[in-house]
Design a protein around this motif. Structure first.
Motif, PDB file in Angstrom:
ATOM      1  N   LEU A 275       0.848  -1.198   0.000  1.00 24.52           N
ATOM      2  CA  LEU A 275       0.000   0.000   0.000  1.00 24.52           C
ATOM      3  C   LEU A 275       0.878   1.240   0.000  1.00 24.52           C
ATOM      4  N   LYS A 276       0.524   2.199  -0.839  1.00 20.63           N
ATOM      5  CA  LYS A 276       1.277   3.449  -0.923  1.00 20.63           C
ATOM      6  C   LYS A 276       0.864   4.367   0.232  1.00 20.63           C
ATOM      7  N   PRO A 277       1.834   5.062   0.858  1.00 24.97           N
ATOM      8  CA  PRO A 277       1.416   6.010   1.909  1.00 24.97           C
ATOM      9  C   PRO A 277       0.653   7.187   1.289  1.00 24.97           C
TER      10      PRO A 277
ATOM     11  N   THR B 135      -1.982   0.576 -10.377  1.00 23.06           N
ATOM     12  CA  THR B 135      -2.436   1.741 -11.139  1.00 23.06           C
ATOM     13  C   THR B 135      -1.282   2.733 -11.272  1.00 23.06           C
ATOM     14  N   SER B 136      -1.461   3.695 -12.139  1.00 24.82           N
ATOM     15  CA  SER B 136      -0.431   4.699 -12.353  1.00 24.82           C
ATOM     16  C   SER B 136      -0.175   5.471 -11.047  1.00 24.82           C
ATOM     17  N   GLY B 137       1.100   5.647 -10.716  1.00 22.61           N
ATOM     18  CA  GLY B 137       1.474   6.405  -9.524  1.00 22.61           C
ATOM     19  C   GLY B 137       1.331   5.642  -8.223  1.00 22.61           C
ATOM     20  N   SER B 138       1.114   4.321  -8.283  1.00 22.77           N
ATOM     21  CA  SER B 138       0.887   3.558  -7.055  1.00 22.77           C
ATOM     22  C   SER B 138       2.187   3.086  -6.393  1.00 22.77           C
ATOM     23  N   GLY B 139       3.337   3.329  -7.065  1.00 24.85           N
ATOM     24  CA  GLY B 139       4.623   2.987  -6.435  1.00 24.85           C
ATOM     25  C   GLY B 139       5.308   1.760  -7.031  1.00 24.85           C
ATOM     26  N   LYS B 140       5.003   1.428  -8.274  1.00 26.73           N
ATOM     27  CA  LYS B 140       5.647   0.265  -8.915  1.00 26.73           C
ATOM     28  C   LYS B 140       7.127   0.533  -9.117  1.00 26.73           C
ATOM     29  N   THR B 141       7.447   1.689  -9.725  1.00 25.18           N
ATOM     30  CA  THR B 141       8.839   2.030  -9.976  1.00 25.18           C
ATOM     31  C   THR B 141       9.562   2.238  -8.649  1.00 25.18           C
ATOM     32  N   PHE B 142       8.880   2.836  -7.687  1.00 26.55           N
ATOM     33  CA  PHE B 142       9.481   3.058  -6.367  1.00 26.55           C
ATOM     34  C   PHE B 142       9.850   1.713  -5.742  1.00 26.55           C
ATOM     35  N   THR B 143       8.966   0.729  -5.844  1.00 25.92           N
ATOM     36  CA  THR B 143       9.227  -0.589  -5.261  1.00 25.92           C
ATOM     37  C   THR B 143      10.385  -1.277  -5.971  1.00 25.92           C
TER      38      THR B 143
ATOM     39  N   ILE C  88      -2.083  11.934 -13.367  1.00 25.30           N
ATOM     40  CA  ILE C  88      -1.956  11.160 -12.124  1.00 25.30           C
ATOM     41  C   ILE C  88      -0.526  11.155 -11.599  1.00 25.30           C
ATOM     42  N   ASN C  89       0.444  10.966 -12.491  1.00 26.82           N
ATOM     43  CA  ASN C  89       1.845  10.874 -12.076  1.00 26.82           C
ATOM     44  C   ASN C  89       2.677  11.786 -12.970  1.00 26.82           C
ATOM     45  N   SER C  90       3.422  12.722 -12.318  1.00 28.92           N
ATOM     46  CA  SER C  90       4.190  13.693 -13.099  1.00 28.92           C
ATOM     47  C   SER C  90       5.344  13.022 -13.837  1.00 28.92           C
ATOM     48  N   ASN C  91       5.766  11.835 -13.363  1.00 27.67           N
ATOM     49  CA  ASN C  91       6.868  11.130 -14.012  1.00 27.67           C
ATOM     50  C   ASN C  91       6.429   9.688 -14.250  1.00 27.67           C
ATOM     51  N   SER C  92       5.461   9.546 -15.130  1.00 28.45           N
ATOM     52  CA  SER C  92       4.822   8.243 -15.311  1.00 28.45           C
ATOM     53  C   SER C  92       5.543   7.411 -16.367  1.00 28.45           C
ATOM     54  N   SER C  93       5.815   6.112 -16.049  1.00 26.60           N
ATOM     55  CA  SER C  93       6.444   5.229 -17.034  1.00 26.60           C
ATOM     56  C   SER C  93       5.405   4.937 -18.105  1.00 26.60           C
ATOM     57  N   ARG C  94       5.747   5.190 -19.342  1.00 26.18           N
ATOM     58  CA  ARG C  94       4.806   4.966 -20.441  1.00 26.18           C
ATOM     59  C   ARG C  94       5.094   3.651 -21.151  1.00 26.18           C
TER      60      ARG C  94
ATOM     61  N   ALA D  69       3.888  -0.858 -16.863  1.00 22.46           N
ATOM     62  CA  ALA D  69       3.325   0.496 -16.909  1.00 22.46           C
ATOM     63  C   ALA D  69       1.992   0.463 -16.165  1.00 22.46           C
ATOM     64  N   GLY D  70       1.566   1.615 -15.692  1.00 24.79           N
ATOM     65  CA  GLY D  70       0.348   1.656 -14.859  1.00 24.79           C
ATOM     66  C   GLY D  70      -0.902   1.258 -15.620  1.00 24.79           C
ATOM     67  N   SER D  71      -1.739   0.447 -14.958  1.00 18.31           N
ATOM     68  CA  SER D  71      -3.034   0.151 -15.561  1.00 18.31           C
ATOM     69  C   SER D  71      -3.893   1.376 -15.274  1.00 18.31           C
TER      70      SER D  71
HETATM   71  N1  LIG Z   1       5.867   3.213  -0.511  1.00 18.35           N
HETATM   72  C1  LIG Z   1       6.162   4.455  -0.880  1.00 18.35           C
HETATM   73  N2  LIG Z   1       6.798   5.274  -0.019  1.00 18.35           N
HETATM   74  C2  LIG Z   1       7.129   6.528  -0.375  1.00 18.35           C
HETATM   75  N3  LIG Z   1       6.833   7.078  -1.583  1.00 18.35           N
HETATM   76  C3  LIG Z   1       6.207   6.330  -2.473  1.00 18.35           C
HETATM   77  C4  LIG Z   1       5.836   4.978  -2.175  1.00 18.35           C
HETATM   78  N4  LIG Z   1       5.254   4.473  -3.270  1.00 18.35           N
HETATM   79  C5  LIG Z   1       5.252   5.456  -4.199  1.00 18.35           C
HETATM   80  N5  LIG Z   1       5.819   6.554  -3.732  1.00 18.35           N
HETATM   81  C6  LIG Z   1       5.987   7.835  -4.455  1.00 18.35           C
HETATM   82  O1  LIG Z   1       4.885   8.008  -5.337  1.00 18.35           O
HETATM   83  C7  LIG Z   1       5.279   8.583  -6.576  1.00 18.35           C
HETATM   84  C8  LIG Z   1       4.797   7.727  -7.741  1.00 18.35           C
HETATM   85  O2  LIG Z   1       5.411   6.452  -7.632  1.00 18.35           O
HETATM   86  P1  LIG Z   1       5.949   5.657  -8.869  1.00 18.35           P
HETATM   87  O3  LIG Z   1       6.563   6.550  -9.906  1.00 18.35           O
HETATM   88  O4  LIG Z   1       6.767   4.544  -8.352  1.00 18.35           O
HETATM   89  O5  LIG Z   1       4.566   5.131  -9.465  1.00 18.35           O
HETATM   90  P2  LIG Z   1       4.316   4.093 -10.628  1.00 18.35           P
HETATM   91  O6  LIG Z   1       3.357   3.115 -10.120  1.00 18.35           O
HETATM   92  O7  LIG Z   1       5.613   3.576 -11.164  1.00 18.35           O
HETATM   93  O8  LIG Z   1       3.597   5.031 -11.710  1.00 18.35           O
HETATM   94  P3  LIG Z   1       3.526   4.919 -13.311  1.00 18.35           P
HETATM   95  O9  LIG Z   1       2.870   3.649 -13.653  1.00 18.35           O
HETATM   96  O10 LIG Z   1       2.710   6.112 -13.711  1.00 18.35           O
HETATM   97  O11 LIG Z   1       4.952   5.025 -13.776  1.00 18.35           O
HETATM   98  C9  LIG Z   1       6.804   8.704  -6.537  1.00 18.35           C
HETATM   99  O12 LIG Z   1       7.147  10.029  -6.232  1.00 18.35           O
HETATM  100  C10 LIG Z   1       7.209   7.789  -5.396  1.00 18.35           C
HETATM  101  O13 LIG Z   1       8.390   8.239  -4.761  1.00 18.35           O
END
Ligand SMILES: Nc1ncnc2c1ncn2[C@@H]1O[C@H](COP(=O)(O)OP(=O)(O)OP(=O)(O)O)[C@@H](O)[C@H]1O
Length: 608
Positions: A93-95, A172-180, A353-359, A388-390
């Protein structure tokens, strides 16, 4: 709907027959035989689907009434993690600040309970406002740190050493996939941690030369020319990574502080580690580590060059990408530099949704080839896939190229869903296997080893627990529930290829001979240079000596000549003086005679 389900169960033919339903919307693009079919008795209204979305929940691990909570909990406690061939599915879960009350975690059994949507305007298909329960291998709540995610999801897989695996982050987009998966320099994700773990484990056995490589999915020995080419490409790429040191130092420092990875001391084994990195953008595969050529560097200054897409092919059942750059890496920092260099070429864009979204979908490959002195070669492949985000097109408000990208993303994710669904169905079919449609998208073609049960699968499902993402999260959770149910029939075994023993031994001795010959060439070159210098010195000395001798002789000659000349001159001079003396004496004599005569004359005159 309940009719159709009860009919199915009573007839005892769960998956063979297609039973059309006027209540359940079907995606017309999905071929009949791949459509998900329910095999569990669920409540009527849970099956109602709106907006023509693809429904992945037909036989998902979803219990749709509060009575089913106990079932879900007991299922979760009998987690598939006990089955070593089961896919592991984790929830993260994303914070968020505005967390929705629709989501509740039951830590015992790792169950996520999703209540009805709080949003009155929601078009959710959960119209009956029933709770739904999803169980996972583990649930990571918002406060769980990156190191814990790695320790639970990936470290056991890596430390097992012999199993190839694929890791997917889905959400979903911006849910933290790339962060993880990748993280940040202060919060490294699972890829940098896995790289450090692999290098730390094999620290004492990394081979210094790229002598063994996977070519078309098979371990091959590189000849001298190929080896030199690999070394050159490696150097070119690493030289392109200048200016990335600060980030890596911080990253490695953070990982070392959070983990205590152990080196496994193994005698008689050489380890060869190769990495590659691709992105799948609009159903085209691009190499993210292709070395910059001199030509492209120059032309980039004028106009960006169009990228060349690569073909996905198979060889003896093994998938490979034609012409993909695979780089031999000798350390964690080299791998991370290349990873970050590759990331600079990934297609990112800003969406609402995400300013830096993986496309695109990105896959980072690590191939570890081990050569044992007994002659056995074991290759293990790790794939880390950032999907990429659903996304719902209405929510991202995408237009133009963003819309085309989004459609491509959703199509390949749908194919992935159908593959997981088919794999899930095959678990239940005792006799006939359903074809898993891996060839229908580039993504599933590249992930087919995991989808066909040839390697292990780990999925990390990322969820943004807010009301805004309620509907998308429901789809993601249904998708994950299918993956969680999959158990692969074929146990994954390391591939031992003893037939390579001779050639590998030869490669090893050839590689050692190359090192020896290179050092011999260097030694002989320096010896030759020394000899040349010595010869030059002696020659100079000899020349100086001979010149000195000649000079001395010349000097002696000159002295003799001079002496002789002096003597001659002296003699001439003496003769001249003698002659002058004689002349003057004669003159004096004449004058005396003349005087005497005159004197006589004078005397005579005087006398006269
Ligand atoms: N568990 C977490 N703790 C802290 N920050 C998080 C966490 N998950 C996500 N974030 C923050 O949320 C933002 C979006 O996350 P991220 O780019 O990983 O999303 P994504 O799922 O890869 O999106 P997309 O599919 O659009 O690329 C980033 O700034 C990231 O640092």
């Amino acid at each position: 709907m309940s009719n159709s389900l009860s009919e199915q169960s009573s007839l005892g033919s769960v998956c063979e027959e297609v039973r059309p339903s006027f209540l359940r919307a079907r995606d017309p693009s999905v071929d009949r035989c791949f459509r998900p079919r329910p095999d569990r008795q669920v409540r009527l209204f849970d099956e109602i689907q709106e907006e023509g979305q693809t429904d992945y929940n037909s036989d998902a691990d979803v219990s749709s009434s509060s009575e089913d909570v106990s079932t879900a909990l007991s299922e979760a406690s009998n987690d598939t993690t006990t089955d070593s061939n089961a896919a592991l599915v984790y929830l993260r879960l994303k914070p968020v600040t505005n967390i929705s009350t629709s989501y509740t975690i039951t830590p015992k059994g790792n169950v996520l309970t999703v209540g009805p949507s709080n949003d009155a305007s929601s078009t959710s298909n959960n119209k009956n406002k029933m709770e739904q329960h999803y169980s996972f291998s583990a649930v990571f709540e918002s406060n769980v740190k990156q190191d814990e995610v790695y320790r639970i999801c990936i470290a056991p897989r890596i430390e097992n050493q012999t199993d190839s695996f694929t890791v997917l982050t889905y959400g979903t987009s911006g849910s933290g996939k790339t962060f993880t998966l990748l993280g940040t320099p202060n919060h490294p994700g699972i890829v940098p941690r896995a790289v450090e773990n692999i290098f730390r484990m094999n620290a004492s056995n990394i081979y210094p030369q790229p002598a063994l490589k996977l070519e078309k999915g098979t371990a091959c020995i590189l000849d001298d020319d190929a080896l030199a080419r690999e070394e050159h490409m490696r150097q070119t790429l690493l030289e392109s990574c200048v200016g990335m040191n600060a980030d890596h130092e911080l990253l490695e420092k953070t990982i070392k502080a959070e983990h205590d990875f152990q080196t496994i001391v193994q005698d008689e084994v050489s380890v060869f580690i190769w990495i590659s990195f691709v992105e799948i953008y609009n159903e085209l595969v691009f190499d993210l580590l292709s070395p910059p050529s001199q030509h492209s560097k120059l032309s980039q200054q004028m106009a960006p060059q169009p990228r060349k897409s690569l073909k996905v092919a198979t060889n003896d059942g093994k998938v490979f990408i034609q012409g993909l750059t695979s780089v031999y890496v000798k350390s964690c920092s080299e791998s991370l530099k290349l990873l970050h260099w590759g990331l600079q070429h990934v297609s990112y864009a800003s969406t609402s949704i995400n300013s830096n979204s993986s496309r695109s979908h990105c896959i980072f490959f690590i191939d570890v080839i081990k050569y044992y002195s007994s002659g056995v070669v074991v290759d293990t492949s790790y794939k880390f896939c950032d999907l990429a985000g659903s996304e719902r097109l209405s929510k991202t408000r995408n237009i133009g190229s963003r819309l085309t990208e989004a459609k491509g993303i959703n199509t390949s994710l749908m194919t992935l869903g159908r593959c997981l669904d088919a794999a899930n169905n095959n678990k239940k079919l005792k006799t006939k296997s359903q074809v898993i449609p891996v060839r229908e998208s580039k993504l599933t073609m590249l992930l087919q080893a995991a989808l066909l049960g040839k390697e292990k699968l780990t999925m990390i499902v990322n969820v943004t627990p807010t009301d805004l993402f309620y509907e998308e999260n429901m789809n993601v959770l249904r998708f994950s529930a299918i993956a969680k149910n999959i158990t692969f029939k074929q146990p994954v075994k390391p591939v031992n290829k003893s037939r390579y023993s001779f050639v590998v031994e030869k490669a090893k001795s050839a590689a050692e001979e190359i090192i020896f010959l290179r050092s011999e060439v260097e030694r002989l070159t320096s010896e030759m240079q020394y000899r040349l210098l010595e010869q030059e010195r002696l020659l100079r000395q000899e020349l100086v000596g001979s010149f000195e001798q000649k000079l001395a002789e010349k000097q002696k000659d000159y002295e003799l000549t001079l002496k002789r000349e002096l003597q001659i001159q002296q003699r001439i001079h003496d003769a001249q003086i003698e002659s002058l003396k004689r002349q003057y004496e004669n003159k004096i004599e004449d004058l005396r005679e003349q005087y005497e005569e005159e004197e006589i004359e004078r005397k005579r005159r005087t006398l006269e």
